[in-house]
Design a protein around this motif. Sequence first.
Motif: not given
Length: 241
Positions: A84-91, A111-116
């Motif tokens: 949950s930090d700013h360095m963690t990537g999407t995958t 599965a589809c990742l959709i940004y908030a």
Amino acid sequence: MSTAPVKQNPRRVAVIPARGGSQRIPRKNIRLLNGKPLIAYSIETAIQSELFDRVVVSTDDAEISEIAQSFGAEVPFLRPKALSDHMTGTTPVMQHALQELIAAGDRPDEACLIYATCPLLTAQDLSKGLEILPSASFCFSATSFDFPIQRALHITAEGKLAPMFPESINQRSQDLTEAIHDAGQFYWASTKNWLEDGVIFGEKAKPIMLPRHRIQDLDTEEDWLRLTQIMLLKQASEFTI
């Protein structure tokens, strides 16, 4: 006489990552945009698309969880602080979400990742991505740069102006290859590819090209102001974006 088994429709899930600790725009994911929490737009678009068996929000934040559920999303788990930090990537975030769903007995096929942070996303965009997915490892939203990147300039360590690509700096724009970039809206893949590959921009990936006027970064207050103006224009007129 034996009969062939009935083929089941693929199970699909949308996963919307939304951590609580956004830095450049504090609490960005639930900040009100024209009276509605930002994340609500992505949740509603995913639901309205009718493509998904489940719309899941991955968050570490209790307030985000409550708001997401009020707009129709599920929050069946909380994301660990390590992701949950700013360095963690999407995958890694997507892999964690899928692993949690599988551990609970639900293994989606796709599965589809959709940004908030993409209130200009449409259900039609998601459908186009799904249509292309069978021929791609990943399918993602993309758009073109609004100026040839081959003619970019930069300031050197010595403080001097220099071209990034000296061989192209004097070429005409129309003679240069158009460049595209990730639009930061959605990423389709099979669950297998998310878990075993996870390389979104590999050779077998395919982009869904979106018009530049429907792409908006949200990194600064200036970005937020511009998006607010676009949304007001959209709501106040018959202008279709």
